[in-house]
Scaffold this active site. Structure first.
Site, PDB file in Angstrom:
ATOM      1  N   PRO A  49      49.486   2.027 -42.022  1.00  0.00           N
ATOM      2  CA  PRO A  49      50.878   2.095 -41.822  1.00  0.00           C
ATOM      3  C   PRO A  49      51.926   1.338 -41.970  1.00  0.00           C
ATOM      4  O   PRO A  49      51.868  -0.055 -43.396  1.00  0.00           O
ATOM      5  CB  PRO A  49      51.145   0.861 -40.224  1.00  0.00           C
ATOM      6  CG  PRO A  49      49.648   0.537 -39.857  1.00  0.00           C
ATOM      7  CD  PRO A  49      48.907   0.780 -41.088  1.00  0.00           C
ATOM      8  N   GLY A  52      51.984  -2.449 -42.730  1.00  0.00           N
ATOM      9  CA  GLY A  52      51.046  -3.735 -43.458  1.00  0.00           C
ATOM     10  C   GLY A  52      52.025  -3.403 -44.869  1.00  0.00           C
ATOM     11  O   GLY A  52      50.632  -3.675 -45.526  1.00  0.00           O
ATOM     12  N   ASP A 115      35.643  -7.345 -47.248  1.00  0.00           N
ATOM     13  CA  ASP A 115      36.029  -8.129 -46.022  1.00  0.00           C
ATOM     14  C   ASP A 115      34.104  -8.281 -45.796  1.00  0.00           C
ATOM     15  O   ASP A 115      33.401  -9.501 -45.157  1.00  0.00           O
ATOM     16  CB  ASP A 115      35.775  -7.960 -44.905  1.00  0.00           C
ATOM     17  CG  ASP A 115      35.949  -7.064 -44.180  1.00  0.00           C
ATOM     18  OD1 ASP A 115      35.697  -5.344 -45.121  1.00  0.00           O
ATOM     19  OD2 ASP A 115      36.375  -6.688 -43.246  1.00  0.00           O
TER      20      ASP A 115
HETATM   21  C1  LIG Z   1      32.040  -9.371 -53.099  1.00  0.00           C
HETATM   22  C2  LIG Z   1      34.065  -9.250 -54.125  1.00  0.00           C
HETATM   23  C3  LIG Z   1      33.177  -8.113 -53.229  1.00  0.00           C
HETATM   24  C4  LIG Z   1      34.720  -6.884 -54.257  1.00  0.00           C
HETATM   25  O1  LIG Z   1      35.951  -7.164 -53.916  1.00  0.00           O
HETATM   26  O2  LIG Z   1      34.478  -6.290 -54.390  1.00  0.00           O
HETATM   27  C5  LIG Z   1      34.336 -10.063 -53.242  1.00  0.00           C
HETATM   28  C6  LIG Z   1      34.444 -10.919 -51.952  1.00  0.00           C
HETATM   29  C7  LIG Z   1      35.032 -11.939 -51.661  1.00  0.00           C
HETATM   30  N1  LIG Z   1      36.030 -11.949 -52.270  1.00  0.00           N
HETATM   31  C8  LIG Z   1      36.975 -13.474 -51.541  1.00  0.00           C
HETATM   32  C9  LIG Z   1      38.148 -13.998 -51.527  1.00  0.00           C
HETATM   33  C10 LIG Z   1      38.088 -14.189 -53.209  1.00  0.00           C
HETATM   34  N2  LIG Z   1      38.573 -13.334 -54.073  1.00  0.00           N
HETATM   35  C11 LIG Z   1      39.177 -13.672 -55.324  1.00  0.00           C
HETATM   36  C12 LIG Z   1      39.602 -12.943 -56.217  1.00  0.00           C
HETATM   37  C13 LIG Z   1      38.731 -11.914 -56.819  1.00  0.00           C
HETATM   38  N3  LIG Z   1      37.697 -11.400 -56.158  1.00  0.00           N
HETATM   39  C14 LIG Z   1      36.639 -10.253 -56.860  1.00  0.00           C
HETATM   40  C15 LIG Z   1      35.968  -9.770 -56.882  1.00  0.00           C
HETATM   41  C16 LIG Z   1      35.120 -10.185 -55.303  1.00  0.00           C
HETATM   42  N4  LIG Z   1      35.358 -10.693 -53.901  1.00  0.00           N
HETATM   43  C17 LIG Z   1      33.795  -9.022 -55.190  1.00  0.00           C
HETATM   44  C18 LIG Z   1      32.673  -9.782 -56.164  1.00  0.00           C
HETATM   45  C19 LIG Z   1      33.014 -10.397 -57.249  1.00  0.00           C
HETATM   46  C20 LIG Z   1      31.717 -11.300 -57.710  1.00  0.00           C
HETATM   47  O3  LIG Z   1      31.689 -12.327 -57.542  1.00  0.00           O
HETATM   48  O4  LIG Z   1      31.908 -11.554 -58.644  1.00  0.00           O
HETATM   49  C21 LIG Z   1      37.583 -10.421 -58.246  1.00  0.00           C
HETATM   50  C22 LIG Z   1      36.567 -10.779 -59.324  1.00  0.00           C
HETATM   51  C23 LIG Z   1      38.055  -8.678 -58.989  1.00  0.00           C
HETATM   52  C24 LIG Z   1      39.338  -8.449 -57.449  1.00  0.00           C
HETATM   53  O5  LIG Z   1      38.960  -8.445 -56.536  1.00  0.00           O
HETATM   54  O6  LIG Z   1      39.600  -6.389 -58.304  1.00  0.00           O
HETATM   55  C25 LIG Z   1      39.189 -11.172 -57.998  1.00  0.00           C
HETATM   56  C26 LIG Z   1      39.430 -12.130 -58.986  1.00  0.00           C
HETATM   57  C27 LIG Z   1      40.104 -10.848 -60.184  1.00  0.00           C
HETATM   58  C28 LIG Z   1      40.648 -11.997 -60.896  1.00  0.00           C
HETATM   59  O7  LIG Z   1      41.261 -12.970 -60.856  1.00  0.00           O
HETATM   60  O8  LIG Z   1      40.866 -11.373 -62.131  1.00  0.00           O
HETATM   61  C29 LIG Z   1      39.286 -14.770 -54.961  1.00  0.00           C
HETATM   62  C30 LIG Z   1      40.368 -16.299 -55.816  1.00  0.00           C
HETATM   63  C31 LIG Z   1      41.407 -15.812 -56.883  1.00  0.00           C
HETATM   64  O9  LIG Z   1      41.954 -14.164 -55.002  1.00  0.00           O
HETATM   65  O10 LIG Z   1      42.410 -15.707 -57.154  1.00  0.00           O
HETATM   66  C32 LIG Z   1      39.433 -15.526 -53.933  1.00  0.00           C
HETATM   67  C33 LIG Z   1      39.466 -16.734 -52.410  1.00  0.00           C
HETATM   68  C34 LIG Z   1      38.590 -17.837 -53.300  1.00  0.00           C
HETATM   69  C35 LIG Z   1      36.846 -17.530 -53.596  1.00  0.00           C
HETATM   70  O11 LIG Z   1      36.469 -17.349 -52.167  1.00  0.00           O
HETATM   71  O12 LIG Z   1      36.080 -16.978 -54.871  1.00  0.00           O
HETATM   72  C36 LIG Z   1      36.388 -12.872 -50.202  1.00  0.00           C
HETATM   73  C37 LIG Z   1      36.893 -13.811 -48.951  1.00  0.00           C
HETATM   74  C38 LIG Z   1      35.408 -15.281 -49.105  1.00  0.00           C
HETATM   75  C39 LIG Z   1      35.816 -15.847 -47.787  1.00  0.00           C
HETATM   76  O13 LIG Z   1      36.922 -15.317 -47.007  1.00  0.00           O
HETATM   77  O14 LIG Z   1      35.987 -17.231 -47.856  1.00  0.00           O
HETATM   78  C40 LIG Z   1      35.192 -11.894 -50.426  1.00  0.00           C
HETATM   79  C41 LIG Z   1      34.809 -11.767 -48.901  1.00  0.00           C
HETATM   80  C42 LIG Z   1      33.009 -12.108 -48.668  1.00  0.00           C
HETATM   81  O15 LIG Z   1      33.075 -13.794 -50.211  1.00  0.00           O
HETATM   82  O16 LIG Z   1      33.180 -12.673 -47.883  1.00  0.00           O
HETATM   83  N1  LIG Z   2      37.241  -8.665 -52.498  1.00  0.00           N
HETATM   84  C1  LIG Z   2      38.564  -9.442 -52.209  1.00  0.00           C
HETATM   85  O1  LIG Z   2      38.607 -10.680 -53.541  1.00  0.00           O
HETATM   86  C2  LIG Z   2      39.118 -10.162 -51.046  1.00  0.00           C
HETATM   87  C3  LIG Z   2      38.865  -9.844 -49.583  1.00  0.00           C
HETATM   88  N2  LIG Z   2      39.841 -10.167 -48.886  1.00  0.00           N
HETATM   89  C4  LIG Z   2      39.475  -9.392 -47.724  1.00  0.00           C
HETATM   90  O2  LIG Z   2      40.404  -8.553 -47.928  1.00  0.00           O
HETATM   91  C5  LIG Z   2      40.701  -7.875 -46.580  1.00  0.00           C
HETATM   92  C6  LIG Z   2      42.373  -7.737 -46.935  1.00  0.00           C
HETATM   93  O3  LIG Z   2      42.980  -8.476 -47.440  1.00  0.00           O
HETATM   94  P1  LIG Z   2      44.681  -8.605 -47.401  1.00  0.00           P
HETATM   95  O4  LIG Z   2      45.303  -6.955 -48.218  1.00  0.00           O
HETATM   96  O5  LIG Z   2      45.203  -9.866 -47.814  1.00  0.00           O
HETATM   97  O6  LIG Z   2      44.897  -8.150 -45.648  1.00  0.00           O
HETATM   98  P2  LIG Z   2      45.819  -8.081 -45.195  1.00  0.00           P
HETATM   99  O7  LIG Z   2      46.318  -8.277 -43.518  1.00  0.00           O
HETATM  100  O8  LIG Z   2      47.046  -8.369 -45.789  1.00  0.00           O
HETATM  101  O9  LIG Z   2      46.170  -6.036 -44.891  1.00  0.00           O
HETATM  102  C7  LIG Z   2      45.318  -5.733 -44.213  1.00  0.00           C
HETATM  103  C8  LIG Z   2      45.811  -4.314 -44.080  1.00  0.00           C
HETATM  104  O10 LIG Z   2      45.332  -3.171 -43.337  1.00  0.00           O
HETATM  105  C9  LIG Z   2      46.061  -2.002 -43.058  1.00  0.00           C
HETATM  106  N3  LIG Z   2      45.192  -1.849 -41.174  1.00  0.00           N
HETATM  107  C10 LIG Z   2      45.200  -2.189 -40.740  1.00  0.00           C
HETATM  108  N4  LIG Z   2      44.718  -1.657 -39.266  1.00  0.00           N
HETATM  109  C11 LIG Z   2      44.438  -0.246 -40.426  1.00  0.00           C
HETATM  110  C12 LIG Z   2      44.296   0.511 -39.681  1.00  0.00           C
HETATM  111  N5  LIG Z   2      43.303   1.034 -38.254  1.00  0.00           N
HETATM  112  N6  LIG Z   2      44.131   1.991 -39.940  1.00  0.00           N
HETATM  113  C13 LIG Z   2      43.970   1.866 -41.530  1.00  0.00           C
HETATM  114  N7  LIG Z   2      45.295   0.594 -41.992  1.00  0.00           N
HETATM  115  C14 LIG Z   2      44.950  -0.850 -41.710  1.00  0.00           C
HETATM  116  C15 LIG Z   2      47.442  -3.340 -42.227  1.00  0.00           C
HETATM  117  O11 LIG Z   2      48.690  -2.478 -41.627  1.00  0.00           O
HETATM  118  C16 LIG Z   2      47.593  -3.844 -44.240  1.00  0.00           C
HETATM  119  O12 LIG Z   2      48.241  -3.060 -44.735  1.00  0.00           O
HETATM  120  C17 LIG Z   2      40.759  -9.305 -45.743  1.00  0.00           C
HETATM  121  O13 LIG Z   2      39.534  -8.694 -44.751  1.00  0.00           O
HETATM  122  C18 LIG Z   2      39.834 -10.437 -46.845  1.00  0.00           C
HETATM  123  O14 LIG Z   2      39.112 -11.196 -45.543  1.00  0.00           O
HETATM  124  C19 LIG Z   2      40.738 -11.641 -49.301  1.00  0.00           C
HETATM  125  C20 LIG Z   2      41.112 -12.278 -50.275  1.00  0.00           C
HETATM  126  C21 LIG Z   2      40.088 -11.139 -51.535  1.00  0.00           C
END
Ligand SMILES: C[C@@]1(CC(=O)O)c2cc3[nH]c(cc4nc(cc5[nH]c(cc(n2)[C@H]1CCC(=O)O)[C@@](C)(CC(=O)O)[C@@H]5CCC(=O)O)C(CC(=O)O)=C4CCC(=O)O)c(CCC(=O)O)c3CC(=O)O
Ligand SMILES: NC(=O)C1=CN([C@@H]2O[C@H](COP(=O)(O)OP(=O)(O)OC[C@H]3O[C@@H](n4cnc5c(N)ncnc54)[C@H](O)[C@@H]3O)[C@@H](O)[C@H]2O)C=CC1
Length: 276
Positions: A49, A52, A115
């Site tokens: 939407p 968001g 997530d």
């Molecule tokens: C498993 C994975 C799945 C996936 O996203 O594919 C995942 C998951 C989660 N990340 C979370 C948090 C953060 N992620 C970042 C940043 C990045 N995260 C990325 C990848 C990945 N993140 C995959 C594993 C990659 C690996 O292990 O190597 C990067 C490398 C690439 C990208 O996202 O494109 C990108 C850096 C890119 C760059 O800087 O170049 C930061 C730091 C920041 O934002 O600066 C934080 C906060 C600090 C911290 O937690 O470290 C949480 C919430 C945790 C919570 O709630 O506590 C989850 C969910 C969970 O773990 O449950």
């Molecule tokens: N993998 C990673 O590196 C990281 C993952 N996360 C996780 O990633 C998730 C997303 O993070 P943010 O982008 O910061 O969240 P955000 O809250 O900014 O974005 C969520 C988006 O989902 C959309 N949305 C909600 N319900 C929907 C539906 N039914 N259909 C379509 N769209 C819908 C909202 O409109 C919004 O655009 C969170 O669950 C967070 O925990 C957070 C940090 C790092």
């Protein structure tokens, strides 16, 4: 090679060119997914939407409508997955994320849920990109921030010329294949040996100086002459030894100056003391 292989993940350079992928969600994480996948030239459908949308997601939707189809609505069900080669969820709704992963599993569509690491088919990683050079740093879910920090460490070790050098090597390899066509067999082995020796003997940055003419010259004076590997000096890419000061003489000169200064200081000290 170690015997205790296992517990990691497969690192591959996934080809998405002209394939369709679905991103559900439009927040900051979705914007990062758009940025990461756009590099690979897919057609992206974004479902989220308007309310968001992160400004960067909005920006991509507005500026890349050649690649991105945006629907201002929530996820409507399994029909959204029709024809998708990959699905990514970036939602603030864990239950929905889980549900979408289930639908993807049934349809054998590779899926990443931002997530729910445990349910992901693959993870994203920190990236260093320089033209065709692509380096991915993965901590396999252990420490995403650490991946980012290791990226900074690695970046400091790169000259910035690697991507350009790889482009030139790619062009040279194509020219070599045109000159010595054929797949596999003796010619394949010889091509590989020549390219490997050349890459080993030249400095990476030497390749950046190659142009169309020098590449042809290199092949004529090298490959065509029984697979010889010429030196970059022969192509004016590196100066001849006799045109520059002997590099060893510079540290020697420094030592000589330091020694002379030491002798002078000691002599002055003795003279000064003698006067007292
Ligand atoms: C498993 C994975 C799945 C996936 O996203 O594919 C995942 C998951 C989660 N990340 C979370 C948090 C953060 N992620 C970042 C940043 C990045 N995260 C990325 C990848 C990945 N993140 C995959 C594993 C990659 C690996 O292990 O190597 C990067 C490398 C690439 C990208 O996202 O494109 C990108 C850096 C890119 C760059 O800087 O170049 C930061 C730091 C920041 O934002 O600066 C934080 C906060 C600090 C911290 O937690 O470290 C949480 C919430 C945790 C919570 O709630 O506590 C989850 C969910 C969970 O773990 O449950
Ligand atoms: N993998 C990673 O590196 C990281 C993952 N996360 C996780 O990633 C998730 C997303 O993070 P943010 O982008 O910061 O969240 P955000 O809250 O900014 O974005 C969520 C988006 O989902 C959309 N949305 C909600 N319900 C929907 C539906 N039914 N259909 C379509 N769209 C819908 C909202 O409109 C919004 O655009 C969170 O669950 C967070 O925990 C957070 C940090 C790092």
């Amino acid at each position: 090679m170690t015997d205790d292989i296992g517990g990691g993940s497969l690192l591959v350079a996934w080809q998405l060119k002209e394939k369709r992928i679905l991103i559900v969600g439009g927040g900051e994480i979705a914007s990062q997914r758009i940025q990461s996948t756009l590099v690979a030239d897919p057609y992206i459908t974004v479902l989220a939407p308007q309310s968001g949308l992160h400004p960067r997601t909005r920006h991509f939707i507005e500026t890349r409508d050649d690649r991105i189809t945006y629907h201002d609505r929530t996820f409507q069900g399994a029909g959204e997955l029709e024809g998708m080669a990959m699905a990514l969820t970036a939602l603030d709704d864990n239950d929905l994320s889980r549900e979408i992963v289930g639908m993807c599993r049934e349809r054998r569509i590779p899926v990443n849920a931002a997530d729910i690491p445990d349910l992901c088919d693959f993870y994203f990683g920190a990236q260093i990109r320089d033209g065709p050079l692509q380096i991915m740093i993965s901590t396999n879910g252990n420490g995403p921030r650490m991946a980012s920090l290791i990226k900074s460490r690695l970046q400091k070790g790169l000259s910035g010329q690697e991507g350009n050098a790889i482009v030139k090597v790619g062009q040279l390899r194509n020219k070599l294949k045109e000159r010595a066509p054929g797949v596999g067999g003796d010619v394949g082995r010889q091509r590989m040996k020549w390219m490997t020796t050349l890459c080993n003997q030249w400095e990476m940055e030497d390749f950046t100086a190659l142009d169309d003419i020098t590449m042809d010259k290199l092949l004529s004076e090298g490959w065509d002459q029984g697979g010889r590997v010429p030196s970059p000096v022969d192509f004016g890419i590196r100066p001849r030894k006799d045109t520059i000061a002997n590099p060893y003489s510079i540290p020697l000169l420094h030592s000589a100056v330091a020694f002379a200064a030491g002798v002078l200081a000691t002599t002055l000290l003795f003279l000064y003391r003698g006067k007292k």
